[in-house]
Design a protein around this motif. Sequence first.
Motif: not given
Length: 203
Positions: A30-33, A43-48, A66-84
């Motif tokens: 998740x951090x890398x992708x 969209x990023x998650x649908x990309x296998x 994980x309480x993450x809005x689906x349209x947020x840019x991947x890079x806007x997620x905080x590390x703890x959100x990517x872990x969640x």
Amino acid sequence: PDEGALAARWDATLGPDALDAPEEELAAAMHAGLGATRRAVKGALLDQGVVAGLGNIYADESLFLARVHPLRPGRSLRPREREALAAAAREVIRRAVEAGGSTLRDYADADGRVGAAQLAHAVYGRGGEPCVACARPLATTLVTQRTTVWCAGCQPRRPAARGGRGVAAGAVTEGVAAQGVAAAGDRPGTGLETGLGAGHERG
Ligand code: ZN
């Protein structure tokens, strides 16, 4: 065919498996992708290539958990959100396996209703219905031409810097709840955000 070469090619194009990979590996994926991409996280998650085995249904369920809005840019997620998100993906798939028996997956290229239909979904297929956690009507839009359902209250577009309230009991595991971000009411919202960000995902 050379199984080793096949396996290598497979590994090169697919992320770690949401069911089988250790949680640290999923979090790393998740951090890398997601860490550097401007693509919508759904969209990023649908990309296998980020995480394998997470199709449309389970992507929505994972984002809700994980309480993450689906349209947020991947890079806007905080590390703890990517872990969640990693923990949520694993949990959602694990539950699906338990509920679905031999029909394990909701692959991205199939609608995956068989098996998955046996699960009680928190958001998938429930657009317009009340959120299981906050009762706000669930919003629907298209991301990568796939129907995407989320809760504007539980998955705010702009999460608060701090949070603590988890999604309601039964909708989330303790581990994910502990990492939950923001609270309902971050912004009023309309419950309907159809069309947002749908365009740039195509292609
Ligand atoms: Zn909600």
